[in-house]
Write a protein that holds these residues in place. Structure first.
Motif, PDB file in Angstrom:
ATOM      1  N   VAL A   3       0.850  -1.185   0.000  1.00  0.00           N
ATOM      2  CA  VAL A   3       0.000   0.000   0.000  1.00  0.00           C
ATOM      3  C   VAL A   3       0.887   1.236   0.000  1.00  0.00           C
ATOM      4  O   VAL A   3       1.864   1.311   0.745  1.00  0.00           O
ATOM      5  N   SER A   4       0.540   2.193  -0.854  1.00  0.00           N
ATOM      6  CA  SER A   4       1.217   3.493  -0.814  1.00  0.00           C
ATOM      7  C   SER A   4       0.185   4.578  -0.536  1.00  0.00           C
ATOM      8  O   SER A   4      -0.993   4.431  -0.855  1.00  0.00           O
ATOM      9  N   PHE A   5       0.671   5.662   0.056  1.00  0.00           N
ATOM     10  CA  PHE A   5      -0.188   6.779   0.418  1.00  0.00           C
ATOM     11  C   PHE A   5       0.310   8.061  -0.242  1.00  0.00           C
ATOM     12  O   PHE A   5       1.517   8.307  -0.338  1.00  0.00           O
ATOM     13  N   ASP A   6      -0.633   8.881  -0.667  1.00  0.00           N
ATOM     14  CA  ASP A   6      -0.354  10.272  -0.963  1.00  0.00           C
ATOM     15  C   ASP A   6      -0.131  10.990   0.378  1.00  0.00           C
ATOM     16  O   ASP A   6      -0.534  10.481   1.428  1.00  0.00           O
ATOM     17  N   LEU A   7       0.480  12.169   0.343  1.00  0.00           N
ATOM     18  CA  LEU A   7       0.757  12.880   1.599  1.00  0.00           C
ATOM     19  C   LEU A   7      -0.192  14.053   1.825  1.00  0.00           C
ATOM     20  O   LEU A   7      -1.063  14.012   2.699  1.00  0.00           O
ATOM     21  N   PHE A   8      -0.053  15.104   1.028  1.00  0.00           N
ATOM     22  CA  PHE A   8      -0.817  16.336   1.261  1.00  0.00           C
ATOM     23  C   PHE A   8      -2.284  16.158   0.857  1.00  0.00           C
ATOM     24  O   PHE A   8      -2.593  15.766  -0.265  1.00  0.00           O
ATOM     25  N   ASP A  97      -3.312   7.054  12.010  1.00  0.00           N
ATOM     26  CA  ASP A  97      -2.738   5.895  12.700  1.00  0.00           C
ATOM     27  C   ASP A  97      -3.466   4.605  12.327  1.00  0.00           C
ATOM     28  O   ASP A  97      -2.833   3.574  12.082  1.00  0.00           O
ATOM     29  N   ALA A  98      -4.788   4.671  12.275  1.00  0.00           N
ATOM     30  CA  ALA A  98      -5.568   3.483  11.929  1.00  0.00           C
ATOM     31  C   ALA A  98      -5.288   3.039  10.499  1.00  0.00           C
ATOM     32  O   ALA A  98      -5.167   1.837  10.217  1.00  0.00           O
ATOM     33  N   ALA A  99      -5.174   3.995   9.591  1.00  0.00           N
ATOM     34  CA  ALA A  99      -4.918   3.667   8.190  1.00  0.00           C
ATOM     35  C   ALA A  99      -3.542   3.031   8.014  1.00  0.00           C
ATOM     36  O   ALA A  99      -3.385   2.045   7.284  1.00  0.00           O
ATOM     37  N   LEU A 100      -2.544   3.599   8.662  1.00  0.00           N
ATOM     38  CA  LEU A 100      -1.200   3.037   8.547  1.00  0.00           C
ATOM     39  C   LEU A 100      -1.127   1.648   9.166  1.00  0.00           C
ATOM     40  O   LEU A 100      -0.458   0.756   8.639  1.00  0.00           O
ATOM     41  N   ARG A 106      -0.768  -5.741   6.269  1.00  0.00           N
ATOM     42  CA  ARG A 106      -0.955  -6.441   5.004  1.00  0.00           C
ATOM     43  C   ARG A 106       0.316  -6.499   4.148  1.00  0.00           C
ATOM     44  O   ARG A 106       0.352  -7.213   3.150  1.00  0.00           O
ATOM     45  N   GLY A 107       1.327  -5.701   4.505  1.00  0.00           N
ATOM     46  CA  GLY A 107       2.530  -5.722   3.689  1.00  0.00           C
ATOM     47  C   GLY A 107       3.307  -4.425   3.791  1.00  0.00           C
ATOM     48  O   GLY A 107       3.054  -3.598   4.676  1.00  0.00           O
ATOM     49  N   PRO A 108       4.251  -4.211   2.886  1.00  0.00           N
ATOM     50  CA  PRO A 108       5.068  -2.995   2.934  1.00  0.00           C
ATOM     51  C   PRO A 108       4.241  -1.746   2.642  1.00  0.00           C
ATOM     52  O   PRO A 108       3.239  -1.799   1.926  1.00  0.00           O
ATOM     53  N   VAL A 109       4.690  -0.607   3.180  1.00  0.00           N
ATOM     54  CA  VAL A 109       3.942   0.641   3.085  1.00  0.00           C
ATOM     55  C   VAL A 109       4.852   1.728   2.524  1.00  0.00           C
ATOM     56  O   VAL A 109       5.980   1.927   3.006  1.00  0.00           O
ATOM     57  N   GLY A 110       4.361   2.437   1.515  1.00  0.00           N
ATOM     58  CA  GLY A 110       5.148   3.498   0.901  1.00  0.00           C
ATOM     59  C   GLY A 110       4.408   4.821   0.900  1.00  0.00           C
ATOM     60  O   GLY A 110       3.211   4.894   1.182  1.00  0.00           O
ATOM     61  N   LEU A 111       5.162   5.862   0.569  1.00  0.00           N
ATOM     62  CA  LEU A 111       4.608   7.192   0.380  1.00  0.00           C
ATOM     63  C   LEU A 111       4.942   7.639  -1.036  1.00  0.00           C
ATOM     64  O   LEU A 111       6.078   7.467  -1.491  1.00  0.00           O
ATOM     65  N   ALA A 133       7.382   6.001   9.326  1.00  0.00           N
ATOM     66  CA  ALA A 133       6.156   5.245   9.050  1.00  0.00           C
ATOM     67  C   ALA A 133       6.201   4.464   7.752  1.00  0.00           C
ATOM     68  O   ALA A 133       5.330   3.620   7.519  1.00  0.00           O
ATOM     69  N   PHE A 134       7.210   4.716   6.886  1.00  0.00           N
ATOM     70  CA  PHE A 134       7.176   4.169   5.533  1.00  0.00           C
ATOM     71  C   PHE A 134       8.437   3.380   5.195  1.00  0.00           C
ATOM     72  O   PHE A 134       9.536   3.732   5.623  1.00  0.00           O
TER      73      PHE A 134
END
Length: 206
Positions: A3-8, A97-100, A106-111, A133-134
């Motif tokens: 899973v990757s997340f946008d920031l702003f 926090d809940a989303a991260l 589930r696996g690796p996390v990116g931004l 966090a990433f």
């Protein structure tokens, strides 16, 4: 599942300058740079040709805008002025926090963030207490292209050690973050799925 997340706008809100040209001009003057009388027009005019979807770091644009008006300033001074002009107050959005946690289990996390200002993403992560966090952090300025171009998504997937088709990208802008769908990944729009509900949204897999 990576899973990757946008920031702003997705993980944080940040108060950016209402008038970026004025903010940059103020910081340039503070560093002894002569700002042209028609600076707003110079700032808003493209001065460097770039490929479709490419990201031009803002200091390069500002330096070119100054040169177009006969003003020469060192790259270091211009960079420092730009960084200082974009120094926002940052707040986490509800549910981060809940989303991260939902992504992490589930696996690796990116931004994966569109940002043309050097240091802005790293400073934002520190201020939001998200620095660690990433597993991978990709910015458009660093990889050379802006979402929805495939390159940022491909880069964060490669840094996470996964195929881009497996990537779930969480963001707030269908026009940019939704670009993951064009290369086989999945987009989760926080406008429809709040961060607090991400665990359930990820339940079905990519």
């Amino acid at each position: 599942m990576p899973v990757s997340f946008d920031l702003f706008g997705t993980l944080v809100t940040a108060e950016m300058p209402a008038n970026p040209a004025d903010a940059v001009a103020r910081e340039l003057r503070d560093r002894g740079v002569t700002v042209p009388d028609d600076w707003t027009a110079a700032y808003r005019t493209p001065h460097i040709d770039t490929p479709d979807g490419a990201e031009l770091p803002l200091p390069a644009h500002v330096a070119a805008a100054l040169r177009s008006r006969g003003v020469d300033a060192s790259d270091t001074v211009v960079r420092r002025a730009v960084v200082a002009a974009f120094d926002p107050d940052v707040r986490r959005r509800p549910g981060v926090d809940a989303a991260l946690a939902a992504a992490r289990k589930r696996g690796p996390v990116g931004l994966c963030s569109n940002c043309s200002v050097p240091e802005l993403v790293s400073r934002t992560l520190v201020r939001a207490d998200l620095r660690d966090a990433f597993d991978a952090v990709v910015t458009s300025a660093a990889c050379g292209f802006r979402k929805p171009h495939p390159r940022p998504f491909e880069t964060v997937a490669a840094d996470l050690g996964v195929a881009v088709e497996r990537l779930v990208h969480v963001g707030d802008d269908p026009d940019t973050d939704g670009g993951i769908e064009a290369i086989g990944g999945r987009f989760v729009d926080v406008s429809d799925t709040p961060l607090t509900a991400l665990d359930d949204a990820l339940e079905g897999g990519p």
